[in-house]
Design an enzyme around this catalytic site. Sequence first.
Site: not given
Ligand code: GH3
Ligand code: MG
Ligand code: MG
Length: 520
Positions: A388, A396, A405, A432
């Site tokens: 992760d 983002n 992306d 992600e």
């Molecule tokens: P942590 O270190 O605890 O994982 O923090 P985090 O910010 O990564 O936490 P979280 O898993 O809650 O956040 C994931 C974010 O990733 C949420 C969403 O907006 C973003 N995301 C998920 N899929 C995509 C994608 O395909 N493209 C983009 N740009 N952002 C994505």
């Molecule tokens: Mg994360």
């Molecule tokens: Mg996550």
Amino acid sequence: MHSRKLSFTTPILLSFTGIFLCLAVIAALVTLSQRKDITDNYHKVNQTFTHNIAVNYTEAVFQENDYILNQAAAYFSRYNRLDNAVNLASPEGLQSLMQLLRLMPSVSSISLADPQGHYLRAPAVFASEESQRYDAKTRPWFVHQAEATAFSQYTGVYDDYFTHHPTVTVYKPVVSPEGTLKGTLAFHLDLASISHGLRTMQSPMQGEFFVVDRSGRVMLHPDTGVLFAPFSQQSRMKEMNSGEGMFHDTQRNSWLYYSSLTIPDWFAIYIVPGNTLENLLRDETLVVVWGFGAAALIVLLFGLYLRYASRTVLMNILNAIKTGDVQQTPKLEAMLSKAIATNKEREQAWVRQATMDALTNCKNRRAFDNDIAALMNNHQPFALAMVDIDNFKSINDTWGHLSGDIVLRNVAREGLQVLQPKHISLYRYGGEEFAVIFPQQNLPEARQMLEQWRMQVASRDWREEGLFVTFSGGLGEWRMESLEQLVSGVDAALYQAKQQGKNQIVLRNESLSSRSSTSL
Ligand code: GH3
Ligand code: MG
Ligand code: MG
């Protein structure tokens, strides 16, 4: 889908049906006109045969007798020759009549009578009581003074006084050069012996031929047993009003041809059964029908060939379009294997598309589910890692979704660079998060690969200023438990890695102290 518009079969079928129909019409017309011609020919042949019986046979016999009758009558008309022969009963008279008789095989006897009814008959009759009562004047051939003409005449059928046989007589008055009637000369015809001549005649087709008098009684017949009987279609005599003709008897289905004699007033008749004529016609028509049948078969074969040939040409054209090679003759096998290969490639492309993630070029979640299920079903040992990206939400938020992306794609590319050469699959698990399945790999090796990937990502320079990207991961071996248990176990390790400060790989059930790397 198969369109009728692309098929040659219908137009070819239509064209050949047209040709077939034309053939049928021509055959029908030829048959009909030929039937008429043949029928007319048969009628002509039969009519000629009837004419021959009347003129060339019967009349010829009668003309011979008539000539002798005229000569003999002229002989007896001079001086007292007739009177002497009849009344003086001189042997010379009988002798000269017998000489005449020998000249004519168709005459059975000769009578010579004077106007008073005295007579001489050759051959002579016995002087019996019956012959005493004989009166020549009662005979139908006897010429009375007033009836005398220059011509010979024929009697109808009557019973001979002496033989009691039905007889026909040709007779002529004997008139002297001065004009006085000297008596009558009569030839009694032997119709049976004339009939025998008919037996030698060959009729053109099976049928009955004979000669009848005006009243319809049979006068000459190859079968002499039926002489003088009325013939079967006597009622039609009235219709025979021209010299020659024919008519069809619908009741008996037979054809009747007739030809009249001039003297006597008789008719030659030839009856042919309708069946005989029809059988002959059928035989001749059958040849045409067979011919037509053979032609139709040939047309059909050519039609089938054209259909086959047109398909082959179409296939050649199709192949030339595909290969761009006009010279190459297409082989069905080659075309088939090419089609199969193309089809297989297309199918593989579809499968790839269905199992790939478009953004990261990793395998997708569906592929992950399939692959891990297959391993579990086969009880093959493997290790699973869940990865992760750290603080992705803030990446983002800070640099925008598009940059997020790009980060995702590049993290994946780094991972693929490490894993693909070892034939290890990388999956985008969702958002992600990534997953890695290490089949047949022991944990240290797996961990070593993950570490390599992690370090490459962590040490990478990004275009965006101040951007650092790291990820955390959990890793664990499959212990024959369920997928949920495995995933939650590895997730727990991942959670632990996050808890311990991120940017590290944690083994499932590992102690907190085993940090793999220092944080940023
Ligand atoms: P942590 O270190 O605890 O994982 O923090 P985090 O910010 O990564 O936490 P979280 O898993 O809650 O956040 C994931 C974010 O990733 C949420 C969403 O907006 C973003 N995301 C998920 N899929 C995509 C994608 O395909 N493209 C983009 N740009 N952002 C994505
Ligand atoms: Mg994360
Ligand atoms: Mg996550």
